[in-house]
Design an enzyme around this catalytic site. Structure first.
Site, PDB file in Angstrom:
ATOM      1  N   SER A 122       0.840  -1.204   0.000  1.00 31.16           N
ATOM      2  CA  SER A 122       0.000   0.000   0.000  1.00 31.16           C
ATOM      3  C   SER A 122       0.862   1.236   0.000  1.00 31.16           C
ATOM      4  O   SER A 122       0.351   2.334  -0.152  1.00 31.16           O
ATOM      5  CB  SER A 122      -0.857   0.071   1.251  1.00 31.16           C
ATOM      6  OG  SER A 122      -1.175  -1.170   1.748  1.00 31.16           O
ATOM      7  N   HIS A 143      -2.295  -3.146  -6.637  1.00 27.59           N
ATOM      8  CA  HIS A 143      -2.823  -2.933  -5.291  1.00 27.59           C
ATOM      9  C   HIS A 143      -4.329  -3.182  -5.244  1.00 27.59           C
ATOM     10  O   HIS A 143      -5.098  -2.453  -5.876  1.00 27.59           O
ATOM     11  CB  HIS A 143      -2.487  -1.486  -4.844  1.00 27.59           C
ATOM     12  CG  HIS A 143      -2.888  -1.192  -3.444  1.00 27.59           C
ATOM     13  ND1 HIS A 143      -3.323   0.043  -3.029  1.00 27.59           N
ATOM     14  CD2 HIS A 143      -2.930  -1.987  -2.345  1.00 27.59           C
ATOM     15  CE1 HIS A 143      -3.608  -0.007  -1.739  1.00 27.59           C
ATOM     16  NE2 HIS A 143      -3.380  -1.226  -1.311  1.00 27.59           N
ATOM     17  N   GLU A 155      -5.290  -0.710  -8.143  1.00 25.20           N
ATOM     18  CA  GLU A 155      -4.371   0.365  -8.541  1.00 25.20           C
ATOM     19  C   GLU A 155      -3.155  -0.279  -9.191  1.00 25.20           C
ATOM     20  O   GLU A 155      -2.545  -1.181  -8.602  1.00 25.20           O
ATOM     21  CB  GLU A 155      -3.895   1.162  -7.321  1.00 25.20           C
ATOM     22  CG  GLU A 155      -4.888   2.184  -6.826  1.00 25.20           C
ATOM     23  CD  GLU A 155      -4.375   2.926  -5.580  1.00 25.20           C
ATOM     24  OE1 GLU A 155      -4.488   4.154  -5.545  1.00 25.20           O
ATOM     25  OE2 GLU A 155      -3.891   2.262  -4.644  1.00 25.20           O
ATOM     26  N   ASN A 194      -4.824   5.533  -0.906  1.00 29.85           N
ATOM     27  CA  ASN A 194      -4.369   5.740   0.469  1.00 29.85           C
ATOM     28  C   ASN A 194      -3.879   7.157   0.717  1.00 29.85           C
ATOM     29  O   ASN A 194      -3.915   7.627   1.859  1.00 29.85           O
ATOM     30  CB  ASN A 194      -3.292   4.720   0.842  1.00 29.85           C
ATOM     31  CG  ASN A 194      -3.898   3.369   1.150  1.00 29.85           C
ATOM     32  OD1 ASN A 194      -5.067   3.278   1.503  1.00 29.85           O
ATOM     33  ND2 ASN A 194      -3.116   2.321   1.003  1.00 29.85           N
TER      34      ASN A 194
HETATM   35  N1  CAA Z   1     -15.162 -11.596   1.317  1.00 33.17           N
HETATM   36  C1  CAA Z   1     -16.084 -11.804   0.358  1.00 33.17           C
HETATM   37  N2  CAA Z   1     -17.270 -11.157   0.332  1.00 33.17           N
HETATM   38  C2  CAA Z   1     -17.539 -10.285   1.318  1.00 33.17           C
HETATM   39  C3  CAA Z   1     -16.623 -10.029   2.359  1.00 33.17           C
HETATM   40  C4  CAA Z   1     -15.378 -10.728   2.333  1.00 33.17           C
HETATM   41  N3  CAA Z   1     -14.440 -10.554   3.256  1.00 33.17           N
HETATM   42  N4  CAA Z   1     -17.160  -9.119   3.185  1.00 33.17           N
HETATM   43  C5  CAA Z   1     -18.367  -8.810   2.683  1.00 33.17           C
HETATM   44  N5  CAA Z   1     -18.592  -9.514   1.563  1.00 33.17           N
HETATM   45  C6  CAA Z   1     -19.761  -9.448   0.677  1.00 33.17           C
HETATM   46  C7  CAA Z   1     -20.971 -10.017   1.364  1.00 33.17           C
HETATM   47  O1  CAA Z   1     -21.033 -11.413   1.137  1.00 33.17           O
HETATM   48  C8  CAA Z   1     -22.113  -9.271   0.707  1.00 33.17           C
HETATM   49  O2  CAA Z   1     -22.400  -9.833  -0.554  1.00 33.17           O
HETATM   50  P1  CAA Z   1     -23.929  -9.839  -1.118  1.00 33.17           P
HETATM   51  O3  CAA Z   1     -24.403  -8.425  -1.058  1.00 33.17           O
HETATM   52  O4  CAA Z   1     -23.768 -10.356  -2.525  1.00 33.17           O
HETATM   53  O5  CAA Z   1     -24.653 -10.756  -0.198  1.00 33.17           O
HETATM   54  C9  CAA Z   1     -21.515  -7.887   0.417  1.00 33.17           C
HETATM   55  O6  CAA Z   1     -20.081  -8.066   0.439  1.00 33.17           O
HETATM   56  C10 CAA Z   1     -21.934  -6.906   1.460  1.00 33.17           C
HETATM   57  O7  CAA Z   1     -21.551  -7.442   2.723  1.00 33.17           O
HETATM   58  P2  CAA Z   1     -22.436  -7.341   4.048  1.00 33.17           P
HETATM   59  O8  CAA Z   1     -23.896  -7.296   3.677  1.00 33.17           O
HETATM   60  O9  CAA Z   1     -21.975  -8.390   4.992  1.00 33.17           O
HETATM   61  O10 CAA Z   1     -21.976  -6.004   4.719  1.00 33.17           O
HETATM   62  P3  CAA Z   1     -21.918  -4.558   4.154  1.00 33.17           P
HETATM   63  O11 CAA Z   1     -23.016  -4.256   3.192  1.00 33.17           O
HETATM   64  O12 CAA Z   1     -21.720  -3.715   5.348  1.00 33.17           O
HETATM   65  O13 CAA Z   1     -20.562  -4.563   3.295  1.00 33.17           O
HETATM   66  C11 CAA Z   1     -18.275  -4.163   3.040  1.00 33.17           C
HETATM   67  C12 CAA Z   1     -19.346  -4.884   3.843  1.00 33.17           C
HETATM   68  C13 CAA Z   1     -18.219  -4.765   1.643  1.00 33.17           C
HETATM   69  C14 CAA Z   1     -16.952  -4.405   3.763  1.00 33.17           C
HETATM   70  C15 CAA Z   1     -18.660  -2.647   2.956  1.00 33.17           C
HETATM   71  O14 CAA Z   1     -18.946  -2.163   4.237  1.00 33.17           O
HETATM   72  C16 CAA Z   1     -17.588  -1.790   2.358  1.00 33.17           C
HETATM   73  O15 CAA Z   1     -17.405  -1.732   1.139  1.00 33.17           O
HETATM   74  N6  CAA Z   1     -16.841  -1.065   3.231  1.00 33.17           N
HETATM   75  C17 CAA Z   1     -15.733  -0.223   2.818  1.00 33.17           C
HETATM   76  C18 CAA Z   1     -14.519  -1.055   2.587  1.00 33.17           C
HETATM   77  C19 CAA Z   1     -13.377  -0.247   2.076  1.00 33.17           C
HETATM   78  O16 CAA Z   1     -13.366   0.970   2.040  1.00 33.17           O
HETATM   79  N7  CAA Z   1     -12.318  -0.970   1.681  1.00 33.17           N
HETATM   80  C20 CAA Z   1     -11.112  -0.364   1.237  1.00 33.17           C
HETATM   81  C21 CAA Z   1     -10.164  -0.301   2.360  1.00 33.17           C
HETATM   82  S1  CAA Z   1      -8.643   0.463   1.893  1.00 33.17           S
HETATM   83  C22 CAA Z   1      -7.718  -0.820   1.340  1.00 33.17           C
HETATM   84  O17 CAA Z   1      -8.062  -1.952   1.355  1.00 33.17           O
HETATM   85  C23 CAA Z   1      -6.394  -0.457   0.778  1.00 33.17           C
HETATM   86  C24 CAA Z   1      -5.287  -0.334   1.710  1.00 33.17           C
HETATM   87  O18 CAA Z   1      -4.170  -0.406   1.258  1.00 33.17           O
HETATM   88  C25 CAA Z   1      -5.451  -0.048   3.119  1.00 33.17           C
END
Ligand code: CAA
Length: 288
Positions: A122, A143, A155, A194
């Site tokens: 990252s 990424h 990315e 990020n």
């Molecule tokens: N693996 C696979 N599928 C997943 C999962 C996982 N770990 N977590 C959630 N899902 C799927 C669920 O199965 C669900 O699928 P359906 O809608 O088809 O049933 C869908 O994602 C939504 O999940 P939930 O209903 O359980 O929960 P939610 O609606 O709150 O979504 C979330 C969860 C997808 C994590 C959502 O909250 C989200 O997008 N949050 C933001 C995440 C984000 O910003 N990520 C980027 C972080 S920065 C990064 O990663 C880079 C870095 O370098 C730090």
């Protein structure tokens, strides 16, 4: 070209690595998942199988697809097993010394001179990883975002020495094989996402630490006021507080901007092993 990149190796089977293993295997690739020890490899396997089990239970994949996907993945703790890989994704802990060591070793092990050696870092400059190898033109940042099976973005981060062929192969693979949307960033700590996200999360941590507002209200503010799927502290817990610390330190080191500085409360939480979801407690308690 991207169809040639079917023999994939993924280094690291933590949060991101196991997600990348799943994404590649579901896209039809032959995947080897490498971890440092048999125990870590078994934990990675559990993560991948739990996630695929959920996908099956939710009807996202059929019984046959589930079985085929599992059948495409092998697990190892011997790096030499990656010798015949055409594309590798490094997704180990965000520590420069460990990543440099792996790139140096991988360079000697992977036999195909055309292979693409990518990193999911990252924040660590791709150039540093590239220069640990004898083929910096074949090294690139790819990424992913957490959770990797869900987030549609990748990315792409070529270094100054990455060849156009390497960029095209990595982009073609991410877009056409994995079905991700690709954006390109320069090789600067934090890349695009990020650079914007981490100062925002650090500001939320400072806001909480100063007593300005509660954890819950900060998150509710951004979820209900700005329609973010999760507030900044919940997101910090999802990413892992150790990872947030590592990214913030790399960004501070690169730019010397106060907005990248890790607040003391974050350091104390990491020292205490409160790393977020993966350890059971961070800003929230996940033990139940
Ligand atoms: N693996 C696979 N599928 C997943 C999962 C996982 N770990 N977590 C959630 N899902 C799927 C669920 O199965 C669900 O699928 P359906 O809608 O088809 O049933 C869908 O994602 C939504 O999940 P939930 O209903 O359980 O929960 P939610 O609606 O709150 O979504 C979330 C969860 C997808 C994590 C959502 O909250 C989200 O997008 N949050 C933001 C995440 C984000 O910003 N990520 C980027 C972080 S920065 C990064 O990663 C880079 C870095 O370098 C730090």
């Amino acid at each position: 070209m991207m169809n040639d990149n079917k023999r994939v190796g993924v280094l690291g089977a933590g949060l991101m690595g196991s997600g990348i293993v799943e994404v590649c295997a579901r896209s039809g690739c032959d995947v080897i998942s490498y971890e440092v020890s048999p125990e870590a490899s078994a934990a990675g396997r559990k993560r991948v199988e739990a996630s695929l089990g959920k996908a099956l239970a939710k009807g996202k994949i059929s019984e046959a697809e589930h079985a085929e996907t599992l059948g495409r993945i092998r697990y190892t703790s011997d790096l030499d097993d990656l010798a015949d890989r055409q594309l590798t994704f490094e997704a180990v802990i965000e520590r420069e010394d460990i990543k440099l060591d792996l790139f140096t070793r991988l360079d000697k092990i992977v036999t195909d001179p055309e292979a693409v050696l990518s990193s999911n870092t990252s924040s660590i400059p791709i150039m540093k990883l590239a220069m640990a190898t004898s083929r910096p033109d074949r090294v690139i940042g790819v990424h992913f975002f957490n959770p990797a099976p869900v987030q549609p973005l990748v990315e792409l981060v070529p270094s100054l020495l990455t060849s156009d062929e390497t960029s095209a192969a990595a982009e073609g693979f991410a877009a056409q094989v994995l079905g991700k949307t690709v954006i390109r960033s320069q090789d600067r700590a934090g890349f695009i996402v990020n650079s914007l996200l981490v100062p925002y999360i650090l500001s939320a941590i400072r806001m909480y630490d100063s007593g300005f507002a509660s954890v819950e209200d900060i998150d509710r503010g951004m979820e209900l006021g700005c329609a973010h799927p999760m507030g900044p502290l919940k997101l910090a817990d999802l990413i892992g507080l150790d990872t947030i610390q590592a990214i913030s330190e790399a960004m501070y080191e690169e730019f010397k901007e106060p907005l990248h500085y890790a607040p003391p409360v974050l350091l104390r939480m990491v020292q205490a092993g409160l790393l977020g979801r993966k350890s059971g407690r961070g800003f929230y308690d996940y033990s139940r």
